[in-house]
Design an enzyme around this catalytic site. Structure first.
Site, short mmCIF file in Angstrom:
data_model
loop_
_atom_site.label_atom_id
_atom_site.label_comp_id
_atom_site.label_asym_id
_atom_site.label_seq_id
_atom_site.Cartn_x
_atom_site.Cartn_y
_atom_site.Cartn_z
N CYS A 77 11.46 67.64 11.28
CA CYS A 77 12.30 68.67 11.89
C CYS A 77 11.53 69.95 12.17
CB CYS A 77 13.53 68.95 11.02
SG CYS A 77 13.13 69.55 9.37
N LYS B 241 24.86 60.63 -0.41
CA LYS B 241 25.00 59.61 0.64
C LYS B 241 23.67 59.57 1.40
CE LYS B 241 26.04 57.62 4.63
NZ LYS B 241 24.97 57.39 5.64
N GLU C 150 15.70 68.27 21.04
CA GLU C 150 14.85 67.66 20.01
C GLU C 150 14.67 66.17 20.28
OE1 GLU C 150 14.53 68.19 15.26
OE2 GLU C 150 16.44 67.37 15.96
N GLU D 122 21.05 72.03 7.33
CA GLU D 122 19.68 72.13 7.82
C GLU D 122 19.58 71.16 8.98
OE1 GLU D 122 16.34 71.27 8.97
OE2 GLU D 122 15.92 70.31 7.06
#
Length: 488
Positions: free
Chosen positions: A290, A182, A385, A257
């Site tokens: 990231c 996906k 973040e 992750e």
């Protein structure tokens, strides 16, 4: 194939339908795919529902027994053939992905797409050498084996769509699993091209399936499906929580992750030119990485000089169309992401932060490279973040304070250390909470190494045997000595 089911990007035709059971499948509804470069609509993409996800899982389940029984050598051969197909279409994949997600075309050509091919070759070769030496227990022989687990759902992000997708697809296929991929709705196009490449390489129907759509609409149907045996996700912590809750009913194993708020620790004895180079590199992909070291922690005695050199170096960056060779920073992926980035910066400035550079939007979906100082450790801009070209700078006076500040977030994905003292490097890296630590370098990655995060940065590790450990059911077979003797 009818025109309404395709779009064209720089002369490359991309099918906009799902890929299920070796066939293209349309949906009743579609969603727009928008290029971040200029905001243009690239086309209408099939918008999946539970109907398509159920069909994809069913196709993966039906294809699993034969693929799991396929020899390691044959699986490896097909993965190498997929890599050949990626290399053959490397230029097409590069321009399509740049147009779709706004990352630099030169990076896609030189690094990202070659890495996509390498992902398949690496796990194909690792599969052929995957082994554990037999060992004895009171004369009994122990033999460890890796059994394919079953249909796997892989949910991938938009910041490096094909590279991060194949980071999961390649080991899952090598392990003998079948896959439902996906891709992120903001950058779905290269996943569709991957389906074509895999089919041309001879991957049997149903072994790889691609379902497009919004995670909020089809994510639960995929992650709660009782026939799914593994789920791997790269993305945000809130989405990971939802996935974990959805998977809990079936006790489906997860690999997650997630986000990062990684530090760059610059000690007074560091090579400041190197440290500045590492710092400026954090603007890569418009800050949508990231692993980026978004928090600069600089020893107080060199902070002023570091900042001066950083401002000078960052001022040399060119921001603009990512298709141009001279461009260093492209656009951010989507208007919603741009608004999120700007919101972080506005709130930080209102709370007392100072923008040394940047701190504002530019035309279109571009945000100026930003460095904020005068930020508090417990502030939102330090703790959360941003996922944009926004960095912060704080100072420290000694190693203890540097480590304390570095570890003082809920994340633990990566860290970077700049120092000329190997003993200091050893002391500091041992104390840092991070899945990956770089010393006097950044973004050096080897698929043999374990990759993943601590704390809220993830669950599990990817790479080498760690990937096979996740995508397989490990089995230990214990055989008695002289077990073949007939005692009747």
């Amino acid at each position: 194939m009818t025109a309404q089911h395709t779009l064209t990007v720089a002369g490359v035709t991309v099918d906009t339908r799902h890929w299920i059971g070796g066939e293209r499948v349309a949906s009743a509804d579609t969603f727009e795919d928008i290029s971040p470069i200029d905001g243009s609509v690239l086309g209408e993409i099939a918008r999946g529902t539970a109907k398509e996800t159920d069909a994809a899982v069913a196709a993966a389940k039906a294809a699993f027994p034969a693929w799991a029984a396929t020899s390691r050598a044959e699986r490896a051969r097909i993965l190498h053939a997929i890599a050949d197909g990626v290399e053959k279409r490397l230029e097409e994949l590069a321009i399509v992905e740049t147009t779709d997600n706004g990352a630099l075309l030169r990076s896609h050509r030189r690094g990202v797409m070659p890495r996509v091919a390498h992902n398949f070759r690496f796990f194909a070769d690792w599969l052929l050498n995957l082994d554990h030496e037999d060992f004895e227990t009171r004369g009994h022989t122990n033999h460890v084996s890796w059994d394919p687990a079953g249909p796997s759902v892989l949910i991938t992000p938009w910041n490096a769509p094909l590279m991060l997708a194949t980071w999961k697809v390649a080991p899952a296929l090598a392990a003998g699993n079948t896959v439902v991929l996906k891709p992120a709705e903001w950058s779905p196009l290269t996943a569709s091209l991957l389906a074509d490449i895999a089919a041309e390489a001879g991957l049997p129907a149903g072994v790889l399936n691609v379902v497009q759509g919004y995670g909020s609409e089809i994510g639960d149907a995929l992650t709660s499906h009782p026939d799914v045996r593994r789920i791997s996700f790269t993305g945000s912590v809130p989405t990971a929580r939802r996935i974990a809750g959805s998977a809990a009913a079936n006790l489906t194993p997860l690999s997650l992750e997630l986000g990062g708020k990684s530090p760059l620790l610059v000690f007074a004895d560091a090579d400041l030119d190197l440290a500045v180079d590492l710092a400026v590199e954090q603007y890569d992909n418009a800050g949508q990485v990231c692993l980026a070291a978004t928090r600069f922690l600089v020893e107080e005695s060199v902070a002023e000089e570091f900042t001066r050199r950083f401002v000078e170096k960052a001022g040399q960056l060119t921001q603009g169309d990512p298709r141009e060779a001279a461009t260093d920073i492209g656009p951010n992926i989507h208007p919603r992401q741009l608004e999120k980035i700007d919101g972080f910066v506005r709130r930080a400035v209102e709370a007392g932060a100072r923008a040394v550079i940047g701190g504002h939007r530019k035309d279109g979906q571009y945000y100026a490279p930003t460095l904020l100082t005068d930020v508090a450790q417990d502030s939102e801009i330090v703790q959360e973040e941003v996922f944009g070209p926004v960095l912060t700078l704080q100072t420290f006076t000694d190693e203890d304070e540097a480590v304390r500040l570095a570890n003082d977030t809920r994340f633990g994905l990566a860290a970077t250390v700049a120092t000329r003292d190997p003993e200091r490097a050893a002391r500091v890296t041992e104390r840092l909470v991070a899945g990956t630590v770089w010393v006097n370098c950044f973004f050096v990655r080897d698929l043999q190494a374990p990759f993943g995060g601590s704390r809220h940065s993830g669950v599990g590790r990817e790479g080498g045997t760690w990937s096979f450990d996740f995508y397989c059911d490990l089995k230990n077979t214990v055989t008695a000595p002289n077990g073949w003797t007939n005692h009747g």
